[in-house]
Design an enzyme around this catalytic site. Structure first.
Site, PDB file in Angstrom:
ATOM      1  N   LYS A 158       0.628  -6.438   8.687  1.00  0.00           N
ATOM      2  CA  LYS A 158       1.944  -6.538   8.071  1.00  0.00           C
ATOM      3  C   LYS A 158       3.008  -6.503   9.156  1.00  0.00           C
ATOM      4  O   LYS A 158       2.944  -5.694  10.067  1.00  0.00           O
ATOM      5  CB  LYS A 158       2.195  -5.307   7.178  1.00  0.00           C
ATOM      6  CG  LYS A 158       1.913  -5.539   5.717  1.00  0.00           C
ATOM      7  CD  LYS A 158       2.660  -4.563   4.837  1.00  0.00           C
ATOM      8  CE  LYS A 158       2.139  -3.166   4.789  1.00  0.00           C
ATOM      9  NZ  LYS A 158       2.856  -2.258   3.913  1.00  0.00           N
ATOM     10  N   SER A 164      10.966   2.187   0.749  1.00  0.00           N
ATOM     11  CA  SER A 164      11.395   1.525   1.987  1.00  0.00           C
ATOM     12  C   SER A 164      11.707   0.059   1.719  1.00  0.00           C
ATOM     13  O   SER A 164      12.674  -0.491   2.250  1.00  0.00           O
ATOM     14  CB  SER A 164      10.301   1.616   3.051  1.00  0.00           C
ATOM     15  OG  SER A 164      10.066   2.947   3.403  1.00  0.00           O
ATOM     16  N   ARG A 170       5.855   8.103  -7.249  1.00  0.00           N
ATOM     17  CA  ARG A 170       7.212   7.881  -7.763  1.00  0.00           C
ATOM     18  C   ARG A 170       7.227   7.575  -9.245  1.00  0.00           C
ATOM     19  O   ARG A 170       8.105   8.008  -9.975  1.00  0.00           O
ATOM     20  CB  ARG A 170       7.869   6.713  -7.028  1.00  0.00           C
ATOM     21  CG  ARG A 170       8.314   7.043  -5.643  1.00  0.00           C
ATOM     22  CD  ARG A 170       8.701   5.803  -4.922  1.00  0.00           C
ATOM     23  NE  ARG A 170       7.576   4.891  -4.893  1.00  0.00           N
ATOM     24  CZ  ARG A 170       7.338   4.002  -3.936  1.00  0.00           C
ATOM     25  NH1 ARG A 170       8.190   3.861  -2.958  1.00  0.00           N
ATOM     26  NH2 ARG A 170       6.287   3.236  -3.967  1.00  0.00           N
ATOM     27  N   HIS A 194      10.517  10.096   1.192  1.00  0.00           N
ATOM     28  CA  HIS A 194       9.465  10.572   2.096  1.00  0.00           C
ATOM     29  C   HIS A 194       9.752  12.006   2.548  1.00  0.00           C
ATOM     30  O   HIS A 194       8.868  12.856   2.553  1.00  0.00           O
ATOM     31  CB  HIS A 194       9.399   9.698   3.361  1.00  0.00           C
ATOM     32  CG  HIS A 194       8.953   8.281   3.134  1.00  0.00           C
ATOM     33  ND1 HIS A 194       9.626   7.203   3.674  1.00  0.00           N
ATOM     34  CD2 HIS A 194       7.897   7.767   2.459  1.00  0.00           C
ATOM     35  CE1 HIS A 194       9.004   6.088   3.333  1.00  0.00           C
ATOM     36  NE2 HIS A 194       7.952   6.400   2.594  1.00  0.00           N
TER      37      HIS A 194
HETATM   38  O1  PNS Z   1       3.568   3.380   3.057  1.00  0.00           O
HETATM   39  P1  PNS Z   1       2.406   2.555   2.629  1.00  0.00           P
HETATM   40  O2  PNS Z   1       2.399   1.206   3.330  1.00  0.00           O
HETATM   41  O3  PNS Z   1       2.321   2.414   1.131  1.00  0.00           O
HETATM   42  O4  PNS Z   1       1.075   3.355   3.117  1.00  0.00           O
HETATM   43  C1  PNS Z   1      -0.201   2.830   2.898  1.00  0.00           C
HETATM   44  C2  PNS Z   1      -1.253   3.596   3.706  1.00  0.00           C
HETATM   45  C3  PNS Z   1      -0.863   3.643   5.176  1.00  0.00           C
HETATM   46  C4  PNS Z   1      -1.329   5.029   3.206  1.00  0.00           C
HETATM   47  C5  PNS Z   1      -2.617   2.874   3.494  1.00  0.00           C
HETATM   48  O5  PNS Z   1      -2.441   1.511   3.694  1.00  0.00           O
HETATM   49  C6  PNS Z   1      -3.690   3.396   4.443  1.00  0.00           C
HETATM   50  O6  PNS Z   1      -4.191   4.490   4.303  1.00  0.00           O
HETATM   51  N1  PNS Z   1      -4.030   2.538   5.437  1.00  0.00           N
HETATM   52  C7  PNS Z   1      -4.979   2.874   6.481  1.00  0.00           C
HETATM   53  C8  PNS Z   1      -6.238   1.988   6.406  1.00  0.00           C
HETATM   54  C9  PNS Z   1      -7.209   2.553   5.386  1.00  0.00           C
HETATM   55  O7  PNS Z   1      -7.703   3.663   5.508  1.00  0.00           O
HETATM   56  N2  PNS Z   1      -7.444   1.741   4.330  1.00  0.00           N
HETATM   57  C10 PNS Z   1      -8.269   2.151   3.218  1.00  0.00           C
HETATM   58  C11 PNS Z   1      -7.440   2.897   2.197  1.00  0.00           C
HETATM   59  S1  PNS Z   1      -8.400   3.387   0.828  1.00  0.00           S
END
Ligand code: PNS
Length: 160
Positions: A37, A123, A86, A13
């Site tokens: 989650k 993570s 990644r 990150h």
């Molecule tokens: O670190 P992560 O858990 O892979 O991050 C995922 C994240 C936070 C980027 C994604 O879940 C997100 O943007 N969530 C916010 C809710 C949202 O906008 N959902 C629609 C995504 S297209």
């Protein structure tokens, strides 16, 4: 805008944040308050570890958000989302999210290839390795490994 769960922040990150901070005038790291989650670290702890990790960069802010990422981008007047990539396996999900976010609000997503030496760092794997007694101190910013060990010991003791 660099969104994620950051549970906890890893050196992968930090690599993406630093590279975005070298290209963009201002970078906001947006930490999702995961309501569904269950996170190992609460939102306050995740923000604290991130703030500590990015402290050397003066153009990086760390904030939490709930709800849709595109709504948070609009509220912060941000037009670009930056995500690290990644491995090819990440591409499917990232392309779908990028397309959905652009459909919803016109926000653009720039995908940054993670430095090859860090392409295996996530993570979830860091937590699994730490839980099983492996050394992850070179995979997370200073101080995070210690917090991980303490937290995992506490959750194991609580039978979670
Ligand atoms: O670190 P992560 O858990 O892979 O991050 C995922 C994240 C936070 C980027 C994604 O879940 C997100 O943007 N969530 C916010 C809710 C949202 O906008 N959902 C629609 C995504 S297209």
């Amino acid at each position: 805008m660099i969104p994620g769960s950051f549970d906890p922040v890893t050196v992968g990150h930090v690599d993406v944040i630093q590279r975005a901070a070298a290209v963009f005038d201002e970078v906001t790291v947006a930490v999702l308050v995961n309501e569904s989650k269950r996170a190992l670290f609460d939102i306050g702890e995740r923000l604290e570890m991130l703030e500590h990790a990015v402290a050397p960069a003066s153009n990086v802010a760390v904030m939490s958000f709930t709800g849709l990422l595109v709504d948070f981008c609009a509220a912060q007047d941000v037009a670009v989302v930056v995500k690290g990539l990644r491995a090819p396996a990440d591409l499917n999900a990232e392309l779908r999210m990028a397309a959905m976010n652009r459909h919803l609000s016109g926000v653009e997503t720039f995908l940054v290839p993670t430095s090859p030496s860090l392409s295996f760092v996530s993570s979830s794997l860091v937590k699994e390795v730490a839980r099983l007694g492996g050394d992850v101190s070179d995979l997370v910013p200073a101080g995070v490994s210690h917090r991980l060990t303490r937290r995992l010991a506490a959750t194991d003791a609580a039978g979670r």
